[in-house]
Design a protein around this motif. Structure first.
Motif, PDB file in Angstrom:
ATOM      1  N   GLN A 146       0.801  -1.225   0.000  1.00 18.56           N
ATOM      2  CA  GLN A 146       0.000   0.000   0.000  1.00 18.56           C
ATOM      3  C   GLN A 146       0.836   1.280   0.000  1.00 18.56           C
ATOM      4  OE1 GLN A 146      -2.841  -0.912   3.265  1.00 18.56           O
ATOM      5  NE2 GLN A 146      -4.384  -0.952   1.651  1.00 18.56           N
ATOM      6  N   LEU A 147       2.108   1.168   0.313  1.00 18.75           N
ATOM      7  CA  LEU A 147       2.968   2.360   0.291  1.00 18.75           C
ATOM      8  C   LEU A 147       3.916   2.355  -0.907  1.00 18.75           C
ATOM      9  CD1 LEU A 147       3.798   2.661   4.110  1.00 18.75           C
ATOM     10  CD2 LEU A 147       1.991   3.798   2.800  1.00 18.75           C
ATOM     11  N   ASP A 148       3.646   1.491  -1.889  1.00 18.28           N
ATOM     12  CA  ASP A 148       4.450   1.447  -3.113  1.00 18.28           C
ATOM     13  C   ASP A 148       4.049   2.631  -4.005  1.00 18.28           C
ATOM     14  OD1 ASP A 148       5.277   0.941  -5.801  1.00 18.28           O
ATOM     15  OD2 ASP A 148       5.475  -1.191  -5.350  1.00 18.28           O
ATOM     16  N   PRO A 149       4.949   3.587  -4.248  1.00 19.35           N
ATOM     17  CA  PRO A 149       4.565   4.788  -5.011  1.00 19.35           C
ATOM     18  C   PRO A 149       4.194   4.498  -6.466  1.00 19.35           C
ATOM     19  CG  PRO A 149       6.930   4.752  -4.593  1.00 19.35           C
ATOM     20  CD  PRO A 149       6.338   3.649  -3.785  1.00 19.35           C
ATOM     21  N   LYS A 150       4.860   3.542  -7.093  1.00 18.10           N
ATOM     22  CA  LYS A 150       4.540   3.222  -8.487  1.00 18.10           C
ATOM     23  C   LYS A 150       3.143   2.617  -8.602  1.00 18.10           C
ATOM     24  CE  LYS A 150       9.302   2.377 -10.039  1.00 18.10           C
ATOM     25  NZ  LYS A 150      10.230   1.363 -10.599  1.00 18.10           N
ATOM     26  N   PHE A 182      -5.687   3.010  -0.217  1.00 19.90           N
ATOM     27  CA  PHE A 182      -4.278   3.377  -0.316  1.00 19.90           C
ATOM     28  C   PHE A 182      -4.013   4.737   0.333  1.00 19.90           C
ATOM     29  CE2 PHE A 182      -3.801  -0.264  -2.846  1.00 19.90           C
ATOM     30  CZ  PHE A 182      -2.453  -0.458  -3.145  1.00 19.90           C
ATOM     31  N   VAL A 183      -4.910   5.688   0.112  1.00 22.10           N
ATOM     32  CA  VAL A 183      -4.730   7.006   0.732  1.00 22.10           C
ATOM     33  C   VAL A 183      -4.790   6.880   2.248  1.00 22.10           C
ATOM     34  CG1 VAL A 183      -5.735   9.301   1.014  1.00 22.10           C
ATOM     35  CG2 VAL A 183      -5.565   8.290  -1.263  1.00 22.10           C
ATOM     36  N   ARG A 184      -5.756   6.137   2.756  1.00 23.45           N
ATOM     37  CA  ARG A 184      -5.891   5.957   4.201  1.00 23.45           C
ATOM     38  C   ARG A 184      -4.729   5.159   4.776  1.00 23.45           C
ATOM     39  NH1 ARG A 184     -10.449   6.670   6.934  1.00 23.45           N
ATOM     40  NH2 ARG A 184     -10.260   4.699   8.080  1.00 23.45           N
ATOM     41  N   LEU A 307       0.121   5.314  19.871  1.00 20.64           N
ATOM     42  CA  LEU A 307       0.474   5.050  18.472  1.00 20.64           C
ATOM     43  C   LEU A 307      -0.688   5.362  17.533  1.00 20.64           C
ATOM     44  CD1 LEU A 307       2.480   1.731  18.943  1.00 20.64           C
ATOM     45  CD2 LEU A 307       3.417   3.956  18.290  1.00 20.64           C
ATOM     46  N   ARG A 308      -1.900   5.082  17.963  1.00 24.52           N
ATOM     47  CA  ARG A 308      -3.055   5.386  17.116  1.00 24.52           C
ATOM     48  C   ARG A 308      -3.229   6.890  16.925  1.00 24.52           C
ATOM     49  NH1 ARG A 308      -7.515   0.866  19.242  1.00 24.52           N
ATOM     50  NH2 ARG A 308      -6.641  -0.877  18.046  1.00 24.52           N
ATOM     51  N   VAL A 309      -3.008   7.663  17.994  1.00 19.62           N
ATOM     52  CA  VAL A 309      -3.089   9.116  17.856  1.00 19.62           C
ATOM     53  C   VAL A 309      -2.034   9.600  16.871  1.00 19.62           C
ATOM     54  CG1 VAL A 309      -2.802  11.337  19.016  1.00 19.62           C
ATOM     55  CG2 VAL A 309      -4.045   9.498  20.164  1.00 19.62           C
ATOM     56  N   GLU A 310      -0.815   9.119  17.029  1.00 21.29           N
ATOM     57  CA  GLU A 310       0.268   9.536  16.131  1.00 21.29           C
ATOM     58  C   GLU A 310      -0.050   9.174  14.687  1.00 21.29           C
ATOM     59  OE1 GLU A 310       5.094   8.909  15.438  1.00 21.29           O
ATOM     60  OE2 GLU A 310       4.094   7.937  17.153  1.00 21.29           O
ATOM     61  N   ARG A 311      -0.583   7.991  14.485  1.00 21.02           N
ATOM     62  CA  ARG A 311      -0.911   7.541  13.134  1.00 21.02           C
ATOM     63  C   ARG A 311      -2.001   8.421  12.515  1.00 21.02           C
ATOM     64  NH1 ARG A 311      -4.004   3.701  10.179  1.00 21.02           N
ATOM     65  NH2 ARG A 311      -2.699   2.461   8.759  1.00 21.02           N
ATOM     66  N   ALA A 312      -3.037   8.715  13.295  1.00 15.95           N
ATOM     67  CA  ALA A 312      -4.122   9.555  12.794  1.00 15.95           C
ATOM     68  C   ALA A 312      -3.627  10.948  12.422  1.00 15.95           C
ATOM     69  CB  ALA A 312      -5.227   9.649  13.849  1.00 15.95           C
ATOM     70  N   LYS A 313      -2.809  11.521  13.282  1.00 14.66           N
ATOM     71  CA  LYS A 313      -2.262  12.862  13.006  1.00 14.66           C
ATOM     72  C   LYS A 313      -1.444  12.846  11.723  1.00 14.66           C
ATOM     73  CE  LYS A 313      -3.358  15.166  16.889  1.00 14.66           C
ATOM     74  NZ  LYS A 313      -4.105  16.442  16.940  1.00 14.66           N
ATOM     75  N   MET A 314      -0.653  11.826  11.552  1.00 13.91           N
ATOM     76  CA  MET A 314       0.193  11.712  10.372  1.00 13.91           C
ATOM     77  C   MET A 314      -0.640  11.660   9.094  1.00 13.91           C
ATOM     78  SD  MET A 314       3.139   8.822   9.799  1.00 13.91           S
ATOM     79  CE  MET A 314       3.906   9.295  11.342  1.00 13.91           C
ATOM     80  N   LEU A 315      -1.818  11.043   9.195  1.00 12.38           N
ATOM     81  CA  LEU A 315      -2.686  10.893   8.030  1.00 12.38           C
ATOM     82  C   LEU A 315      -3.652  12.060   7.860  1.00 12.38           C
ATOM     83  CD1 LEU A 315      -3.362   7.066   8.408  1.00 12.38           C
ATOM     84  CD2 LEU A 315      -2.004   8.168   6.616  1.00 12.38           C
ATOM     85  N   LEU A 325     -13.800   6.727  11.588  1.00 10.74           N
ATOM     86  CA  LEU A 325     -15.199   6.910  11.212  1.00 10.74           C
ATOM     87  C   LEU A 325     -15.373   7.499   9.823  1.00 10.74           C
ATOM     88  CD1 LEU A 325     -16.458   8.258  14.630  1.00 10.74           C
ATOM     89  CD2 LEU A 325     -17.040   6.059  13.617  1.00 10.74           C
ATOM     90  N   ALA A 326     -14.309   8.007   9.232  1.00 10.50           N
ATOM     91  CA  ALA A 326     -14.437   8.706   7.946  1.00 10.50           C
ATOM     92  C   ALA A 326     -15.006   7.822   6.843  1.00 10.50           C
ATOM     93  CB  ALA A 326     -13.080   9.268   7.519  1.00 10.50           C
ATOM     94  N   ASN A 327     -14.746   6.514   6.895  1.00 11.84           N
ATOM     95  CA  ASN A 327     -15.278   5.642   5.845  1.00 11.84           C
ATOM     96  C   ASN A 327     -16.381   4.715   6.355  1.00 11.84           C
ATOM     97  OD1 ASN A 327     -13.747   3.892   7.352  1.00 11.84           O
ATOM     98  ND2 ASN A 327     -12.681   2.954   5.616  1.00 11.84           N
ATOM     99  N   GLN A 328     -17.001   5.113   7.468  1.00  8.86           N
ATOM    100  CA  GLN A 328     -18.168   4.406   7.983  1.00  8.86           C
ATOM    101  C   GLN A 328     -19.427   5.192   7.626  1.00  8.86           C
ATOM    102  OE1 GLN A 328     -17.665   1.314   9.606  1.00  8.86           O
ATOM    103  NE2 GLN A 328     -15.623   1.740   8.800  1.00  8.86           N
ATOM    104  N   THR A 329     -20.585   4.617   7.886  1.00  9.18           N
ATOM    105  CA  THR A 329     -21.807   5.352   7.568  1.00  9.18           C
ATOM    106  C   THR A 329     -22.002   6.525   8.522  1.00  9.18           C
ATOM    107  OG1 THR A 329     -23.252   3.958   8.930  1.00  9.18           O
ATOM    108  CG2 THR A 329     -22.878   3.257   6.661  1.00  9.18           C
ATOM    109  N   ALA A 330     -21.457   6.462   9.731  1.00  8.22           N
ATOM    110  CA  ALA A 330     -21.596   7.560  10.686  1.00  8.22           C
ATOM    111  C   ALA A 330     -20.806   8.787  10.257  1.00  8.22           C
ATOM    112  CB  ALA A 330     -21.142   7.118  12.079  1.00  8.22           C
ATOM    113  N   LYS A 331     -19.650   8.571   9.630  1.00  3.88           N
ATOM    114  CA  LYS A 331     -18.789   9.611   9.053  1.00  3.88           C
ATOM    115  C   LYS A 331     -17.961  10.402  10.070  1.00  3.88           C
ATOM    116  CE  LYS A 331     -20.121   8.714   4.869  1.00  3.88           C
ATOM    117  NZ  LYS A 331     -19.223   7.894   4.015  1.00  3.88           N
ATOM    118  N   THR A 332     -18.561  10.855  11.182  1.00  3.48           N
ATOM    119  CA  THR A 332     -17.833  11.737  12.095  1.00  3.48           C
ATOM    120  C   THR A 332     -18.036  11.338  13.553  1.00  3.48           C
ATOM    121  OG1 THR A 332     -19.646  13.318  12.412  1.00  3.48           O
ATOM    122  CG2 THR A 332     -18.188  13.665  10.503  1.00  3.48           C
TER     123      THR A 332
END
Length: 745
Positions: A146-150, A182-184, A307-315, A325-332
């Motif tokens: 998933q992190l392969d740029p090509k 891939f973006v997520r 680690l989850r906080v750090e990962r979320a911030k990075m993304l 929640l961004a890709n769930q039906t609840a959204k937020t």
């Protein structure tokens, strides 16, 4: 088969399903070792699709030593396949990129699917080691893809052209889902951030595996040993015999063992007259994972959350909940907070009213005995609520159980309802291998006689099996490979002593119908691409179809077909059934409050906005207490259904997602109401539900599937009425009288 990117989901679910992987065995030096290795590879049954019907797993052929070589070869093969896709000199097309990705990783998927399933259902020391050894390796493998740029550049190109590629709706959606995944996963990050993200993912995979193993070990380690039969007063003879058998397996002949279940509340608390033993049982349950022993999970919780906080911030997300929640039906998170916040005050108010009734019973009984009263405690709730239920509705669980023999409920209840609604037929098989002697297998046929699936039923609890109830697919339907489903249901019903019948509680009966709803979702899948197969839908939608299937447990014609005395065959008397139905909302304040406590606790953990704000190990339980108080669900007699150190859902696939059960129940309550208003148990309703929703998997927007069936947007009123959280309506339909659904999880 699952699509290759589902490995990411499998890794995320490793805690929940107690599945993960192990490290490859290092070959010994010398020609004999090399020869043995070659021979092992030549006979490894995982290297090729199973020759059994529908690619049913060859449980009798696969050895634990087969998994590591299959993982190693599977990862190597998939990386070669992905490299070929990424470096293809031809311009990216849907077929040479997206479909090629769908076709990649078949060996790895086959091996991991079987392994994770077995780790959840029947683990052992060898599998635990493999699980721990391979957790970080599987994460690194997924990152390499998933992190392969090509590779991402090709997916990005197709995403930008998706409307002009001449694809059908399922194909367009597949491009969109790959791009989003891939973006997520971090495909747009800088190389430096990708490097750190890989480190985080590896650490999280290792920590999640350790957490899940600790939970299972702690459940077994915390079992209560009881010295005398007298202390077990109130338990049925069957339950006492099972406790004696459990003691024998631990070489404690003459004693009794009460094994713990994964939830905070423990079933024997409803029946044990010995208050001190109830307290022992409860206190053993709530300190799991936080008592400073080898299985203490508080440090793991702290590190995972940081680690989850750090990962979320990075993304690019403010919190992990926002990311999740961004890709769930609840959204937020705001949408989730709003719903839970509306439910909590009336739920706690109901629980307090229920508690007042229980306290009155305690006061009355103690006065009659000439003894001082005592304050209602959590370990008293189930015991005295059973007394109140008997007084109010003149029945107890022991009156129902003789009519709920396990196999009869399955075949003449669950299967019968599916036959009436969908035209399905079932035939038990005894020729297929199983991983444990109690497991049952069935061929499932459509009305026209064509095979739909194979169904596996694994109903009994055992020390090697994780707690709870769940469905999994060993083989998933898709037309790309031409595969049909092999799906399994797992419950944790206590196994009676030899020669005794397995008699279910009403909750266990509903759970059996519930889990089969998941199975139907998997079996009815009719999609082209593995990515969308079966239950591959948003987490806050996946419980919806299974909750709907619970409605048939007490449907009159279904109940009449299975609720029969196992000794005489006599049907359950109507007056007893009427009492069961009249008590449907009894104790609903407790059930809703304990569920909301856990769901809101989950959100509090995952809405932390800074790694620095995450408490250290010593502050984990204080954070939990403060969170429950802040949200108004810190009612002492009703602790959360799960406390943080044994909350496996949120350390796995339901991180920031435990709200999903009640979110899905909104859809369920609407759907049950629609079915009731349109004729109930009819083939027309079954065919409509199958065609518009169950067969579509994740190939269409989830909420649109709901609208396609019901014809309207979700409405919360049917749920509020069902759970008794509104002012008493003038008239309630049967749909709104159904009891709450959170008990299974």
């Amino acid at each position: 088969m699952k699509h290759p990117l589902a490995l990411a989901l499998t890794a995320a679910l490793s805690t929940l399903a107690l599945g993960a992987c192990t490290a490859p065995t290092k070959p010994d030096a010398g020609s004999r070792a090399a020869t043995a290795s070659s021979a092992s590879e030549a006979t490894n049954p995982l290297f090729a699709p199973s020759p059994l019907p529908l690619q049913y797993p060859p449980f009798d052929k696969v050895k634990d030593s087969d998994f590591a070589p299959a993982f190693d070869r599977g990862m190597a093969e998939q990386l070669k396949e992905v490299e070929a896709i990424a470096n293809d000199p031809a311009a990216p097309t849907f077929d040479n990129t997206i479909v090629a990705m769908e076709r990649s990783g078949q060996l790895l998927d086959r091996a991991t699917t079987l392994f994770y399933s077995l780790v959840g259902a029947d683990t052992n020391d060898a599998r635990k080691k493999i699980q721990a050894d391979y957790a970080a390796k599987m994460s690194a493998h997924q990152d390499a893809i998933q992190l392969d740029p090509k590779l991402f550049a090709r997916i990005q190109s197709l995403y930008e052209q998706r409307s002009s590629l001449g694809l059908d709706a399922e194909g367009v959606r597949l491009v969109e889902r790959y791009h989003d995944d891939f973006v997520r996963a971090g495909a747009k990050l800088s190389d430096a951030d990708k490097g750190r993200l890989k480190e985080i993912n590896g650490e999280l995979a290792t920590l999640a595996t350790k957490f899940s193993q600790n939970v299972l070990a702690e459940v077994n380690d915390s079992a209560i040993v009881v010295d005398t039969r007298e202390e077990l007063d109130g338990l049925s003879d069957e339950a006492v015999a099972a406790a004696a058998e459990a003691a024998k397996t631990r070489k404690l002949d003459g004693k009794y063992v009460l094994a713990l279940q994964n939830t905070t509340g423990q079933p024997p608390e409803a029946f044990l007259t010995n208050r001190a033993l109830r307290q022992r049982l409860h206190e053993a349950s709530i300190v799991r994972g936080s008592r400073g022993n080898a299985y203490d999970n508080t440090a793991i919780v702290s590190q995972i959350m940081k680690l989850r906080v750090e990962r979320a911030k990075m993304l690019g997300y403010p919190t992990y909940a926002a990311y999740s929640l961004a890709n769930q039906t609840a959204k937020t998170p705001e949408a989730v907070n709003s719903m839970l916040g509306k439910l909590a005050p009336p739920a706690v108010a109901n629980a307090r009213r229920e508690a007042a009734e229980l306290q009155a019973v305690i006061d009355s009984e103690q006065k009659a005995k000439g003894q001082p009263s005592f304050k209602l405690e959590p370990w008293d709730w189930a015991f005295y609520s059973e007394k109140v239920r008997q007084k109010k509705y003149a029945f107890d669980e022991s009156q129902i159980k003789p009519y709920l023999e396990m196999k009869n409920v399955l075949e003449n209840g669950v299967f019968y309802a599916a036959g009436q609604l969908y035209g399905l037929k079932f035939k038990q098989r005894t020729d297929l291998p199983v991983y444990q002697p109690d497991v049952l297998t069935y061929d499932v046929f459509n009305e026209d006689g064509s095979q739909l699936a194979i169904f596996i039923a694994d109903m009994y609890a055992r020390p090697s099996k994780r707690g709870g109830a769940w469905m999994n697919a060993y083989v998933q339907q898709n037309t790309l490979f031409g595969t049909l489903p092999v799906v399994a249901n797992h419950l944790n019903i206590p196994k009676p002593s030899a020669g005794k019948p397995t008699l279910l509680t009403w909750d266990e009966t509903r759970t059996m119908f519930h889990e089969f709803g998941h199975a139907l979702h998997g079996m009815f899948s009719n999609v082209k691409y593995p990515y969308f197969a079966g239950t591959s839908v948003p987490r806050d939608f996946v419980e919806f179809p299974s909750q709907v299937n619970e409605m048939w447990a007490d449907w009159p014609s279904v109940l009449a077909n299975y609720a029969k005395d196992y000794r005489s065959g006599a049907p359950m008397p109507k007056e007893l059934l009427d009492k069961v139905m009249a008590a449907a909302q009894f104790n609903e304040g407790f059930r809703t409050t304990e569920y909301l406590g856990a769901a809101m606790l989950d959100q509090n953990w995952h809405q932390i906005g800074s790694a620095d704000a995450v408490p250290a190990a010593g502050g984990v339980m204080a954070f939990e207490a403060a969170a429950l108080k802040k949200d108004g669900v810190d009612y002492a007699p009703v602790p959360p259904r799960y406390r943080t150190p044994y909350f496996s859902h949120i350390m796995g696939g339901y991180a920031a997602g435990y709200y999903a059960y009640i979110w899905s129940e909104v859809l369920d309550a609407n759907t049950v109401q629609w079915i009731q208003q349109n004729g109930g148990l009819t083939r027309a309703n079954g065919d409509r539900f199958r065609q518009t929703l169950l067969s579509r998997g994740g190939s269409k927007d989830a909420l649109q599937l709901f609208r396609d069936f019901t014809g309207h947007d979700p409405q919360i009123e049917p749920l509020l009425e069902r759970r008794g959280l509104t002012a008493a309506p003038a008239q309630k339909s049967k749909a709104t009288k159904k009891p709450g659904k959170n008990r299974k999880k």
